[in-house]
Design a protein around this motif. Structure first.
Motif, PDB file in Angstrom:
ATOM      1  N   THR A 114       0.553  -1.424   0.160  1.00 31.33           N
ATOM      2  CA  THR A 114       0.061   0.347   0.025  1.00 31.33           C
ATOM      3  C   THR A 114       1.227   0.827   0.134  1.00 31.33           C
ATOM      4  O   THR A 114       1.125   2.091  -0.401  1.00 31.33           O
ATOM      5  CB  THR A 114      -1.382  -0.290   1.159  1.00 31.33           C
ATOM      6  N   GLY A 115       1.802   1.451   0.629  1.00 28.12           N
ATOM      7  CA  GLY A 115       2.602   2.711   0.579  1.00 28.12           C
ATOM      8  C   GLY A 115       3.508   2.678  -0.315  1.00 28.12           C
ATOM      9  O   GLY A 115       3.916   3.586  -0.863  1.00 28.12           O
ATOM     10  N   ASN A 116       3.850   1.452  -1.081  1.00 26.02           N
ATOM     11  CA  ASN A 116       4.771   1.579  -2.133  1.00 26.02           C
ATOM     12  C   ASN A 116       3.778   1.702  -3.366  1.00 26.02           C
ATOM     13  O   ASN A 116       4.434   2.714  -3.829  1.00 26.02           O
ATOM     14  CB  ASN A 116       4.869  -0.214  -2.315  1.00 26.02           C
ATOM     15  N   LEU A 117       2.259   1.303  -3.319  1.00 24.95           N
ATOM     16  CA  LEU A 117       1.418   2.446  -4.582  1.00 24.95           C
ATOM     17  C   LEU A 117       1.252   3.856  -4.052  1.00 24.95           C
ATOM     18  O   LEU A 117       1.565   4.194  -5.070  1.00 24.95           O
ATOM     19  CB  LEU A 117      -0.034   1.669  -4.653  1.00 24.95           C
ATOM     20  N   VAL A 118       1.029   4.276  -2.936  1.00 22.44           N
ATOM     21  CA  VAL A 118       1.002   5.012  -2.881  1.00 22.44           C
ATOM     22  C   VAL A 118       2.151   5.841  -3.015  1.00 22.44           C
ATOM     23  O   VAL A 118       2.191   7.389  -3.176  1.00 22.44           O
ATOM     24  CB  VAL A 118       0.984   5.348  -0.969  1.00 22.44           C
ATOM     25  N   PHE A 119       3.713   6.231  -2.086  1.00 19.28           N
ATOM     26  CA  PHE A 119       4.549   6.364  -2.997  1.00 19.28           C
ATOM     27  C   PHE A 119       4.176   6.958  -4.528  1.00 19.28           C
ATOM     28  O   PHE A 119       4.799   7.970  -4.932  1.00 19.28           O
ATOM     29  CB  PHE A 119       5.583   5.517  -2.786  1.00 19.28           C
ATOM     30  N   HIS A 120       3.974   5.874  -5.113  1.00 16.92           N
ATOM     31  CA  HIS A 120       4.052   5.935  -6.912  1.00 16.92           C
ATOM     32  C   HIS A 120       3.466   7.163  -7.430  1.00 16.92           C
ATOM     33  O   HIS A 120       3.477   7.478  -8.434  1.00 16.92           O
ATOM     34  CB  HIS A 120       4.869   4.302  -7.495  1.00 16.92           C
TER      35      HIS A 120
END
Length: 500
Positions: free
Chosen positions: A149-155
């Motif tokens: 989730t954090g990875n997708l939010v970052f991108h």
């Protein structure tokens, strides 16, 4: 993602000429000087758009490709992530002893009691229970989905930041203007109101948000060494309904404390001095001129400039070109004379004086060519069309008489402030995406993917009737650091060991 990283590196590389070379949008004159100084190399760079980097075809191409690459990366990853959220944890492996982390114990509890205890201990994990036959049952548990989730939010935040910056570049504008601090007004009515104006790619200056600022006064405090301690401008402003009602609202404008109104920000950049001269012609007519002069010494605010005047009552163009006056020279807010040479000893207005040359002739005001308000056209002096008729050092109230009876009196010194108006409709979005980017990156670095399996099997030997063999296996999906200690702690909590 690899492609996106390469394009991000290329974007940073493509932006470097914008920092190393003069840009036409910032200083067209500097670009012209650079091209003239570097000959064919300068002209080649111009054809390749190196002086308009951020609006060039190649920079825009990299920008668009980065956008497309991010979209192409995030769309399939999002679908995969949604699919993984809906899926159950994977079934328990047949041989847990092959996992990196494994423990086996025999406890004096039944299978149901062991699994009930495991479900309690694994609260917060995603779990699935499996019946393996022969009385054996197992639990699959997994946690750390917030990492992706954090990875997708970052991108997604990076993608949003790219879009917000692009839109901001299209619809923002920035302008600078000098306003006398004696009640003069500045209105954001069009590009002609500014001394310099940098529009966005989609801004033509016809739809600026209207507001007005009146500068009533200015005060500055200096340290004994002349270093500025504070700048404060006493201003009033009106926007929106105030423009129709004529209401002025007071504001204390300071450095790094901008006025925010009508979606724009008004910054105080600096200040300087504007001498006032009164010219009395032989026929009794008068002209008074107050023009800002430019500081040439930022420490003492020694300033240079030129007040340019036409003689009143002269309608013949040829005669007008012979009688124009320019009062040019130096202004010292705190005068220090080194012999007859004027210098300034302090930036505050303590003992003002000017050293001026009075020039008469053709100033080139009607030539159709633009010229600086701070100096005269030196080519007119070189061609003999403009000549010096007087030179003097003056203090407020003193005057100088020219050969034709004209008098030039130095009246006083006004202060001016330099204001910058900035409009960026996407600044809130840029901030929001930047915060999301940091939050997503932090989450993806802190949260770790972990898998755990618990298998409870009734003891097979006659001596162990009523006991249960408990196997616990663990696997780190991402970062393995620290999972050994975490697994041992979880395993100790999941089973109550008793030596068989």
């Amino acid at each position: 993602m690899r492609t996106a990283l390469v394009l991000l590196f290329l974007l940073a590389l493509a932006a470097m000429p914008g920092a190393l070379l003069p840009q036409r949008s910032l200083n067209a004159a500097k670009v012209a000087e650079y091209i003239a100084a570097h000959g064919w190399w300068g002209r080649l760079l111009d054809r390749l758009q190196f002086y308009d980097v951020y609006s060039s075809v190649w920079f825009s191409a990299v920008y668009v490709l980065l956008f497309v690459s991010l979209v192409g990366c995030l769309v399939p990853r999002t679908f995969e992530y949604v699919k993984s959220l809906r899926a159950k944890p994977v079934i328990t492996p047949r041989n847990l002893s092959r996992l990196p982390h494994h423990t086996r114990s025999t406890v004096e509890h039944g299978v149901d009691e062991v699994l009930t205890e495991a479900r309690t201990r694994l609260r917060g994990w995603r779990i699935a229970e499996h019946d393996e036959g022969g009385g054996a049952r197992s639990i699959s548990a997994e946690r750390g989905y917030l990492r992706e989730t954090g990875n997708l939010v970052f991108h997604f935040a990076m993608l949003g930041l790219v879009v917000a910056l692009a839109l901001g570049k299209m619809y923002n504008y920035e302008g600078q203007v000098i306003v006398l601090a004696n009640g003069k007004e500045f209105c954001n009515s069009g590009t002609l109101s500014y001394d310099s104006f940098r529009p966005g790619l989609r801004v033509d200056g016809t739809d600026l948000t209207p507001f007005c600022v009146k500068v009533n006064g200015f005060s500055a405090r200096y340290l004994p060494n002349g270093q500025a301690e504070s700048f404060v401008a006493d201003v009033e402003y009106q926007s929106g309904p105030d423009l129709e009602s004529g209401t002025w609202r007071p504001y204390r404008l300071a450095v790094n404390d901008p006025l925010r109104t009508a979606g724009d920000r008004v910054y105080l950049l600096g200040h300087g001095y504007a001498p006032t001269f009164t010219v009395t012609f032989p026929d009794g007519q008068r002209r008074t001129s107050t023009i800002q002069w430019q500081p040439v010494d930022q420490v003492t605010l020694l300033s240079a400039g030129a007040n340019k005047l036409d003689r009143p009552g002269v309608t013949d163009p040829a005669e007008s070109r012979q009688t124009q006056l320019a009062i040019t020279g130096l202004l010292a807010p705190t005068a220090v004379f080194r012999g007859t040479l004027l210098d300034s000893g302090f930036p505050d207005l303590l003992n003002p004086a000017v050293a001026v040359d009075v020039l008469r002739g053709d100033l080139g005001l009607n030539s159709g060519r633009s010229q600086s308000i701070f100096e005269v056209d030196r080519s007119m002096v070189d061609r003999g069309r403009l000549s010096r008729v007087a030179r003097a050092n003056l203090k407020p109230g003193q005057e100088i008489r020219l050969d034709d009876g004209t008098t030039v009196r130095f009246d006083r010194v006004e202060q001016w402030v330099s204001l910058q108006v900035s409009h960026d409709p996407t600044q809130v979005w840029v901030l929001a995406f930047a915060l999301l980017l940091i939050a997503g990156l932090g989450t993806s670095l802190v949260v770790k993917r972990r898998r755990l399996w618990v298998r409870a099997t009734p003891a097979a030997s006659a001596d162990d009737q009523g006991r249960t063999v408990v196997e616990v296996g663990g696997l780190a999906r991402t970062d393995r650091a620290g999972y050994g200690e975490q697994f041992d702690r979880l395993a100790a909590e999941l089973v109550r060991r008793k030596e068989s």
